[in-house]
Write a protein that holds these residues in place. Structure first.
Motif, PDB file in Angstrom:
ATOM      1  N   TYR A   1       1.769   6.578  -6.849  1.00 38.22           N
ATOM      2  CA  TYR A   1       0.599   7.419  -7.120  1.00 38.22           C
ATOM      3  C   TYR A   1       0.959   8.899  -7.037  1.00 38.22           C
ATOM      4  O   TYR A   1       0.691   9.679  -7.934  1.00 38.22           O
ATOM      5  CB  TYR A   1      -0.434   7.074  -6.052  1.00 38.22           C
ATOM      6  CG  TYR A   1      -1.855   7.455  -6.341  1.00 38.22           C
ATOM      7  CD1 TYR A   1      -2.521   6.931  -7.432  1.00 38.22           C
ATOM      8  CD2 TYR A   1      -2.540   8.309  -5.495  1.00 38.22           C
ATOM      9  CE1 TYR A   1      -3.843   7.254  -7.666  1.00 38.22           C
ATOM     10  CE2 TYR A   1      -3.857   8.643  -5.721  1.00 38.22           C
ATOM     11  CZ  TYR A   1      -4.509   8.102  -6.808  1.00 38.22           C
ATOM     12  OH  TYR A   1      -5.805   8.429  -7.027  1.00 38.22           O
ATOM     13  N   ASP A   2       1.628   9.261  -5.921  1.00 41.80           N
ATOM     14  CA  ASP A   2       1.956  10.663  -5.710  1.00 41.80           C
ATOM     15  C   ASP A   2       3.012  11.151  -6.693  1.00 41.80           C
ATOM     16  O   ASP A   2       3.005  12.306  -7.093  1.00 41.80           O
ATOM     17  CB  ASP A   2       2.450  10.882  -4.273  1.00 41.80           C
ATOM     18  CG  ASP A   2       1.324  10.708  -3.273  1.00 41.80           C
ATOM     19  OD1 ASP A   2       0.155  10.800  -3.703  1.00 41.80           O
ATOM     20  OD2 ASP A   2       1.613  10.470  -2.089  1.00 41.80           O
TER      21      ASP A   2
ATOM     22  N   SER B   1      -9.903   9.254  -4.189  1.00 46.62           N
ATOM     23  CA  SER B   1      -8.518   9.665  -4.024  1.00 46.62           C
ATOM     24  C   SER B   1      -8.040  10.253  -5.335  1.00 46.62           C
ATOM     25  O   SER B   1      -8.606   9.967  -6.397  1.00 46.62           O
ATOM     26  CB  SER B   1      -7.652   8.468  -3.631  1.00 46.62           C
ATOM     27  OG  SER B   1      -7.598   7.566  -4.701  1.00 46.62           O
TER      28      SER B   1
ATOM     29  N   ASN C   1      -4.174  12.181  -7.131  1.00 47.89           N
ATOM     30  CA  ASN C   1      -2.828  12.668  -6.847  1.00 47.89           C
ATOM     31  C   ASN C   1      -2.748  14.178  -7.136  1.00 47.89           C
ATOM     32  O   ASN C   1      -3.652  14.776  -7.703  1.00 47.89           O
ATOM     33  CB  ASN C   1      -1.755  11.848  -7.575  1.00 47.89           C
ATOM     34  CG  ASN C   1      -1.775  12.039  -9.080  1.00 47.89           C
ATOM     35  OD1 ASN C   1      -2.627  12.739  -9.611  1.00 47.89           O
ATOM     36  ND2 ASN C   1      -0.832  11.417  -9.751  1.00 47.89           N
TER      37      ASN C   1
ATOM     38  N   GLN D   1       1.175   4.074  -2.886  1.00 49.78           N
ATOM     39  CA  GLN D   1       0.924   5.483  -2.588  1.00 49.78           C
ATOM     40  C   GLN D   1       2.046   6.344  -3.159  1.00 49.78           C
ATOM     41  O   GLN D   1       1.810   7.397  -3.742  1.00 49.78           O
ATOM     42  CB  GLN D   1       0.812   5.677  -1.071  1.00 49.78           C
ATOM     43  CG  GLN D   1       0.375   7.073  -0.659  1.00 49.78           C
ATOM     44  CD  GLN D   1      -1.038   7.389  -1.151  1.00 49.78           C
ATOM     45  OE1 GLN D   1      -1.931   6.576  -1.034  1.00 49.78           O
ATOM     46  NE2 GLN D   1      -1.211   8.568  -1.744  1.00 49.78           N
TER      47      GLN D   1
ATOM     48  N   LEU E   1       0.820  -1.198   0.000  1.00 47.88           N
ATOM     49  CA  LEU E   1       0.000   0.000   0.000  1.00 47.88           C
ATOM     50  C   LEU E   1       0.860   1.258   0.000  1.00 47.88           C
ATOM     51  O   LEU E   1       0.604   2.199  -0.749  1.00 47.88           O
ATOM     52  CB  LEU E   1      -0.895  -0.023   1.247  1.00 47.88           C
ATOM     53  CG  LEU E   1      -2.274   0.544   1.067  1.00 47.88           C
ATOM     54  CD1 LEU E   1      -3.043  -0.241   0.014  1.00 47.88           C
ATOM     55  CD2 LEU E   1      -3.025   0.516   2.393  1.00 47.88           C
ATOM     56  N   SER E   2       1.913   1.256   0.824  1.00 42.92           N
ATOM     57  CA  SER E   2       2.789   2.420   0.878  1.00 42.92           C
ATOM     58  C   SER E   2       3.526   2.595  -0.439  1.00 42.92           C
ATOM     59  O   SER E   2       3.704   3.715  -0.923  1.00 42.92           O
ATOM     60  CB  SER E   2       3.830   2.276   1.988  1.00 42.92           C
ATOM     61  OG  SER E   2       3.226   1.812   3.143  1.00 42.92           O
TER      62      SER E   2
END
Ligand code: C2E
Ligand code: CA
Ligand code: CA
Length: 532
Positions: free
Chosen positions: A285-286, A303, A305, A282, A278-279
């Motif tokens: 994604y960012d 959600s 970005n 993320q 998950l991290s």
């Protein structure tokens, strides 16, 4: 055969109870994690008798304690060969949870067999906790202080699983075989299994799936985040003499692969744990150079970005919980049909659409992809969207198209007034030399290309021309130069070259367009006029 309490008593007296060992494996790697001890009765005349035929009888008649001791004594003796970190799991019956000497009995049996208690898991069934809660708490506390782990067996089949989970310090949840069995058949049980695993994770507990019989079940369990599996796929319960062979085998089973709903089966198994995964996601994604978001079925932003927020012209937080229509009222109409198709389960790639601009007017273009997302029951739960801003690229293309049409016009007016067009790129390379060069000089057409045209220049003109060209390329100042080139007769011909740059919308030079003119006659007249 008819089993009655007398025969069970006889079995204990004749020492006919033996342990069998069923492997427990790590789903992700297929590696052996340990064994669960299951009681077996080897009847001299009737062969193997399974627990449901004698455990309840022994329980009712107060024989379960001695039965367990007999089985475990043998189990621990065999388990001395079990190398760390492999674990052993044993079952305790409901009635044993009333017996406060249970921890001591277990400790004694383990110590006699030389098996360390910190590699022992004690399995307690849900149903056994019903009327034994207070005793169970005391016993569980003592077992843990001895270093044992506790597993809640047959999770989900009892009356108050959640209450037990809250009041007893279980380390492990064993998902009951009935859920695993129906998991690949009905979406309800798939959702239940997903929820059990999610619940266990959020409480920091390990999950073990019981009764794993097929690879499909194993793959789905791994995808849902389950750590351990036990069942016929990995091995049936075996007697002690087969245990060393199982330990020696390099791998128990092929590791499960990740199941991806809606897309058949994927082949790769991700290395990371679900939380790490998950991290990692993320961070991807960012950091993505494209705008990304996830919309729920009501087309609300779940959600997104930073990049997409920027493209939409509003902060990330302003989007969350809002619908696309609320955020992008001007463009929603063009997005809607694609969003609807994606919610029906269709993946749509790279559609050119107006770029999201929150309420304001400036128009842009984006390449947008729509990907439906499915849950563990293969239902669409939303749409993932990727947005690439192609506004700049579109404008550049447009500018080039305009330039090219200008060039075509120039060509049509070709040689009108003796001016013959040429094209040069931003660094001074001739892309299309003027035909005047070709007809005037000996330098062949190929060589004129790029910087070859400089070869034909008179040496007195070379330096000034190069200087002017260099300045023009740097500043974008129009070119207007006169110079001599060697003609086919080996003589010099005066030429005038004029050109202007064409810029991209962001102000970069894309191309130079110009014309060439034979000014030899004019020059010669001037020269003779100047002669004294
Ligand atoms: P359990 O603890 O839920 O044990 C798992 C049962 O599922 C075992 O049945 C095992 O043989 C069976 N099993 C394992 N993998 C599969 C599979 O892939 N498919 C199917 N269909 N079955 C599978 P078993 O050995 O008949 O034991 C039944 C129950 O008896 C156990 O259920 C446990 O509650 C109890 N039991 C067994 N040994 C002992 C013991 O020494 N003491 C106590 N108190 N209870 C025991
Ligand atoms: Ca068990
Ligand atoms: Ca069980």
């Amino acid at each position: 055969m008819q089993v009655d309490i007398a025969t069970v008593r006889q079995a204990i007296e004749r020492d006919e109870l033996i342990p069998s060992f069923q492997p427990v494996v790590e789903l992700r790697t297929g590696n052996l994690a340990g064994f669960e001890v299951l009681a077996r009765w080897h009847h001299p005349d009737h062969g193997l008798i399974l627990p449901p035929n004698f455990i309840p009888l022994a329980e009712e008649n107060g024989l379960i304690g001695i039965l367990m001791q007999q089985t475990l004594r043998k189990a621990f003796l065999s388990a001395t060969l079990l190398p760390a970190p492999l674990r052993l799991a044993v079952n305790v019956s409901p009635s044993q949870l009333r017996d406060l000497t249970l921890p001591n009995q277990l400790q004694e049996a383990a110590e006699k067999g030389g098996f360390p208690l910190n590699r022992l898991t004690v399995e307690i069934t849900e149903s056994s906790l019903l009327d034994n809660m207070e005793h169970a708490k005391a016993i569980a506390g003592q077992l843990q202080s001895m270093g044992c782990q506790l597993a809640l067996d047959d999770f989900g089949t009892g009356y108050s699983s959640l209450r037990h989970l809250q009041s007893l310090p279980f380390d492990e949840l064993k998902i009951d075989r009935s859920f695993v069995d129906s998991m690949t058949k009905t979406r309800e049980s798939r959702k239940i299994v997903a929820s059990i695993i999610g619940l266990a994770h959020s409480l920091g507990r390990t999950t073990v799936a019981e009764g794993v019989e097929t690879e499909e079940q194993a793959d789905m369990l791994l995808w849902l985040g389950c750590e351990l599996g036990q069942g016929w796929l990995y091995g049936r319960p075996v007697t002690a003499e087969h245990v060393p062979g199982i330990i020696a085998a390099p791998q128990r089973a092929a590791p499960a692969t990740i199941y991806t709903p809606g897309d058949g089966w994927a082949v790769s198994s991700l290395e990371a744990l679900p939380t790490q995964r998950l991290s990692q996601l993320q961070a991807i994604y960012d950091g993505a150079p494209v705008g990304l978001c996830f919309l729920d079925c009501d087309l609300r932003y779940v959600s997104l970005n930073k990049r997409l927020a920027d493209l939409n012209g509003a902060p990330v937080a302003a989007h969350l919980g809002k619908t696309v229509k609320e955020m992008l009222p001007n463009n929603f109409e063009s997005y809607e049909p694609y969003l609807m198709r994606a919610l029906q389960g269709e993946a749509i790639e790279g559609v050119e659409l107006p770029r999201g601009q929150a309420k304001s007017g400036e128009l842009g273009t984006a390449l947008i992809s729509y990907q439906p997302a499915w849950d563990e029951a293969d239902e669409v739960i939303g749409v993932s969207i990727a947005v690439i801003d192609v506004t700049e690229k579109k404008r550049t293309e447009q500018a080039l198209r305009e330039s090219d049409s200008q060039l075509r016009q120039m060509k049509e007016q070709k040689e009108e007034g003796g001016k013959v067009p040429w094209i040069m790129d931003a660094t001074g390379n001739s892309l299309q030399p003027s035909s005047l060069w070709v007809t005037t000089t000996e330098v062949n057409k190929k060589r004129i290309r790029n910087l070859g045209w400089l070869e034909a220049l008179h040496e007195d003109d070379l330096q000034p021309v190069v200087k002017i060209m260099r300045d023009a390329l740097r500043t974008g100042k129009p070119i207007d130069i006169e110079y001599r080139i060697r003609n086919v007769d080996g003589d010099w011909t005066w030429i005038r070259s004029r050109g202007k740059p064409h810029f991209s919308p962001s102000g970069e030079i894309l191309r130079w367009y110009g014309t060439l003119e034979n000014i030899d006659a004019k020059k010669k007249v001037e020269e003779t006029a100047l002669k004294p």
